[in-house]
Structure formats: structure tokens, C-alpha cells
Design a protein around this motif. Structure first.
Motif, PDB file in Angstrom:
ATOM      1  N   ALA A   2      -3.723  13.220  20.153  1.00  0.00           N
ATOM      2  CA  ALA A   2      -4.116  12.159  21.080  1.00  0.00           C
ATOM      3  C   ALA A   2      -4.701  12.747  22.365  1.00  0.00           C
ATOM      4  O   ALA A   2      -5.713  12.259  22.879  1.00  0.00           O
ATOM      5  N   VAL A   3      -4.084  13.794  22.876  1.00  0.00           N
ATOM      6  CA  VAL A   3      -4.597  14.439  24.093  1.00  0.00           C
ATOM      7  C   VAL A   3      -5.971  15.041  23.819  1.00  0.00           C
ATOM      8  O   VAL A   3      -6.888  14.919  24.648  1.00  0.00           O
ATOM      9  N   ALA A   4      -6.153  15.666  22.685  1.00  0.00           N
ATOM     10  CA  ALA A   4      -7.452  16.249  22.346  1.00  0.00           C
ATOM     11  C   ALA A   4      -8.526  15.161  22.278  1.00  0.00           C
ATOM     12  O   ALA A   4      -9.643  15.351  22.780  1.00  0.00           O
ATOM     13  N   GLN A   5      -8.190  14.013  21.698  1.00  0.00           N
ATOM     14  CA  GLN A   5      -9.156  12.914  21.633  1.00  0.00           C
ATOM     15  C   GLN A   5      -9.491  12.394  23.028  1.00  0.00           C
ATOM     16  O   GLN A   5     -10.655  12.110  23.334  1.00  0.00           O
ATOM     17  N   LEU A   6      -8.478  12.286  23.866  1.00  0.00           N
ATOM     18  CA  LEU A   6      -8.722  11.825  25.236  1.00  0.00           C
ATOM     19  C   LEU A   6      -9.570  12.824  26.017  1.00  0.00           C
ATOM     20  O   LEU A   6     -10.445  12.426  26.796  1.00  0.00           O
ATOM     21  N   GLU A   7      -9.332  14.113  25.803  1.00  0.00           N
ATOM     22  CA  GLU A   7     -10.151  15.134  26.464  1.00  0.00           C
ATOM     23  C   GLU A   7     -11.607  15.021  26.023  1.00  0.00           C
ATOM     24  O   GLU A   7     -12.520  15.126  26.849  1.00  0.00           O
ATOM     25  N   GLU A   8     -11.828  14.797  24.732  1.00  0.00           N
ATOM     26  CA  GLU A   8     -13.195  14.640  24.231  1.00  0.00           C
ATOM     27  C   GLU A   8     -13.864  13.417  24.854  1.00  0.00           C
ATOM     28  O   GLU A   8     -15.026  13.479  25.275  1.00  0.00           O
ATOM     29  N   ARG A   9     -13.129  12.318  24.919  1.00  0.00           N
ATOM     30  CA  ARG A   9     -13.693  11.101  25.512  1.00  0.00           C
ATOM     31  C   ARG A   9     -14.013  11.316  26.984  1.00  0.00           C
ATOM     32  O   ARG A   9     -15.038  10.852  27.475  1.00  0.00           O
ATOM     33  N   LEU A  10     -13.132  12.021  27.684  1.00  0.00           N
ATOM     34  CA  LEU A  10     -13.367  12.293  29.100  1.00  0.00           C
ATOM     35  C   LEU A  10     -14.594  13.170  29.282  1.00  0.00           C
ATOM     36  O   LEU A  10     -15.442  12.904  30.153  1.00  0.00           O
ATOM     37  N   GLU A  11     -14.724  14.214  28.470  1.00  0.00           N
ATOM     38  CA  GLU A  11     -15.897  15.093  28.553  1.00  0.00           C
ATOM     39  C   GLU A  11     -17.165  14.303  28.265  1.00  0.00           C
ATOM     40  O   GLU A  11     -18.189  14.482  28.944  1.00  0.00           O
ATOM     41  N   ASP A  12     -17.129  13.431  27.254  1.00  0.00           N
ATOM     42  CA  ASP A  12     -18.299  12.611  26.929  1.00  0.00           C
ATOM     43  C   ASP A  12     -18.640  11.686  28.091  1.00  0.00           C
ATOM     44  O   ASP A  12     -19.817  11.494  28.415  1.00  0.00           O
ATOM     45  N   ALA A  13     -17.630  11.110  28.728  1.00  0.00           N
ATOM     46  CA  ALA A  13     -17.871  10.186  29.835  1.00  0.00           C
ATOM     47  C   ALA A  13     -18.441  10.917  31.038  1.00  0.00           C
ATOM     48  O   ALA A  13     -19.334  10.405  31.722  1.00  0.00           O
ATOM     49  N   VAL A  14     -17.956  12.120  31.295  1.00  0.00           N
ATOM     50  CA  VAL A  14     -18.415  12.877  32.455  1.00  0.00           C
ATOM     51  C   VAL A  14     -19.813  13.436  32.221  1.00  0.00           C
ATOM     52  O   VAL A  14     -20.671  13.394  33.101  1.00  0.00           O
ATOM     53  N   SER A  15     -20.074  13.952  31.038  1.00  0.00           N
ATOM     54  CA  SER A  15     -21.356  14.601  30.770  1.00  0.00           C
ATOM     55  C   SER A  15     -22.384  13.660  30.160  1.00  0.00           C
ATOM     56  O   SER A  15     -23.536  14.040  29.995  1.00  0.00           O
ATOM     57  N   GLY A  16     -21.984  12.450  29.861  1.00  0.00           N
ATOM     58  CA  GLY A  16     -22.893  11.503  29.219  1.00  0.00           C
ATOM     59  C   GLY A  16     -23.946  11.006  30.190  1.00  0.00           C
ATOM     60  O   GLY A  16     -23.961  11.347  31.372  1.00  0.00           O
ATOM     61  N   PRO A  17     -24.858  10.180  29.687  1.00  0.00           N
ATOM     62  CA  PRO A  17     -25.917   9.642  30.547  1.00  0.00           C
ATOM     63  C   PRO A  17     -25.314   8.744  31.628  1.00  0.00           C
ATOM     64  O   PRO A  17     -24.247   8.160  31.450  1.00  0.00           O
ATOM     65  N   GLY A  18     -26.032   8.658  32.727  1.00  0.00           N
ATOM     66  CA  GLY A  18     -25.585   7.812  33.835  1.00  0.00           C
ATOM     67  C   GLY A  18     -25.678   6.345  33.446  1.00  0.00           C
ATOM     68  O   GLY A  18     -26.121   6.002  32.352  1.00  0.00           O
ATOM     69  N   PRO A  19     -25.329   5.489  34.364  1.00  0.00           N
ATOM     70  CA  PRO A  19     -25.401   4.050  34.049  1.00  0.00           C
ATOM     71  C   PRO A  19     -26.852   3.606  33.846  1.00  0.00           C
ATOM     72  O   PRO A  19     -27.778   4.116  34.487  1.00  0.00           O
ATOM     73  N   VAL A  20     -27.036   2.707  32.950  1.00  0.00           N
ATOM     74  CA  VAL A  20     -28.373   2.185  32.637  1.00  0.00           C
ATOM     75  C   VAL A  20     -28.617   0.995  33.538  1.00  0.00           C
ATOM     76  O   VAL A  20     -27.770   0.124  33.676  1.00  0.00           O
ATOM     77  N   ASP A  21     -29.807   0.966  34.155  1.00  0.00           N
ATOM     78  CA  ASP A  21     -30.148  -0.168  35.022  1.00  0.00           C
ATOM     79  C   ASP A  21     -30.597  -1.332  34.166  1.00  0.00           C
ATOM     80  O   ASP A  21     -31.732  -1.389  33.688  1.00  0.00           O
ATOM     81  N   ARG A  22     -29.703  -2.242  33.945  1.00  0.00           N
ATOM     82  CA  ARG A  22     -29.987  -3.455  33.188  1.00  0.00           C
ATOM     83  C   ARG A  22     -29.567  -4.649  34.030  1.00  0.00           C
ATOM     84  O   ARG A  22     -28.583  -4.558  34.778  1.00  0.00           O
ATOM     85  N   PRO A  23     -30.228  -5.743  33.858  1.00  0.00           N
ATOM     86  CA  PRO A  23     -29.758  -6.930  34.587  1.00  0.00           C
ATOM     87  C   PRO A  23     -28.412  -7.393  33.990  1.00  0.00           C
ATOM     88  O   PRO A  23     -28.153  -7.164  32.816  1.00  0.00           O
ATOM     89  N   PRO A  24     -27.618  -8.001  34.790  1.00  0.00           N
ATOM     90  CA  PRO A  24     -26.357  -8.532  34.255  1.00  0.00           C
ATOM     91  C   PRO A  24     -26.619  -9.505  33.118  1.00  0.00           C
ATOM     92  O   PRO A  24     -27.691 -10.102  33.028  1.00  0.00           O
ATOM     93  N   PRO A  25     -25.650  -9.718  32.226  1.00  0.00           N
ATOM     94  CA  PRO A  25     -25.867 -10.548  31.041  1.00  0.00           C
ATOM     95  C   PRO A  25     -26.188 -12.021  31.366  1.00  0.00           C
ATOM     96  O   PRO A  25     -26.786 -12.711  30.572  1.00  0.00           O
ATOM     97  N   HIS A  26     -25.862 -12.502  32.561  1.00  0.00           N
ATOM     98  CA  HIS A  26     -26.109 -13.923  32.858  1.00  0.00           C
ATOM     99  C   HIS A  26     -27.534 -14.208  33.306  1.00  0.00           C
ATOM    100  O   HIS A  26     -27.893 -15.328  33.579  1.00  0.00           O
ATOM    101  N   TYR A  27     -28.411 -13.186  33.403  1.00  0.00           N
ATOM    102  CA  TYR A  27     -29.804 -13.409  33.787  1.00  0.00           C
ATOM    103  C   TYR A  27     -30.646 -13.713  32.598  1.00  0.00           C
ATOM    104  O   TYR A  27     -30.556 -13.266  31.539  1.00  0.00           O
TER     105      TYR A  27
END
Length: 67
Positions: free
Chosen positions: A42-67
Motif C-alpha cells: 500500500a505504501v509503495a502504491q501511494l508513493e507511486e501515486r505521489l510521484e505521478d502527481a508531483v511529476s505529472g502535467p500541471g493543471p489543464v486550463d479548462r472552463p468549469p463544467p457549468h459553462y
């Protein structure tokens, strides 16, 4: 000779209790080992998810879903 028989019976009783205790401890250690292995995975999976979140692409500029 009765004293020797009593001593032997007492030793046999102690050995029987010790055998039960050893078996109970063995079961506890085995269960704990399984839990430790599960937690390691479980810790190894969480470490992988954390690494993916940190090194992954930044936030995508999209309009909010209500537009």
C-alpha cells in the motif's frame, strides 16, 4: 519413585502449555508478517501515486463544467 513421576508429569504439563504458547505466537507472527507485507504494498502504491502527481502535467486550463 512417586516424586519422580510427579516431577515428570509436571514437566510434561509445562511442555504442553509451552507448545500451545509457541503455536499461538507463531500464528500471531505469521499474521503480522502478512499485514506488514500488505502495508508495504500500500505504501509503495501511494508513493507511486505521489510521484505521478508531483511529476505529472500541471493543471489543464479548462472552463468549469457549468459553462
Amino acid at each position: 519413585m512417586s516424586g519422580d513421576s510427579d516431577r515428570i508429569a509436571a514437566l510434561e504439563t509445562r511442555i504442553a502449555y509451552q507448545d500451545e504458547t509457541i503455536e499461538a505466537l507463531n500464528q500471531t507472527v505469521t499474521a503480522q508478517w502478512s499485514e506488514i507485507e500488505r502495508l508495504k504494498r500500500a505504501v509503495a502504491q501511494l508513493e507511486e501515486r505521489l510521484e505521478d502527481a508531483v511529476s505529472g502535467p500541471g493543471p489543464v486550463d479548462r472552463p468549469p463544467p457549468h459553462y
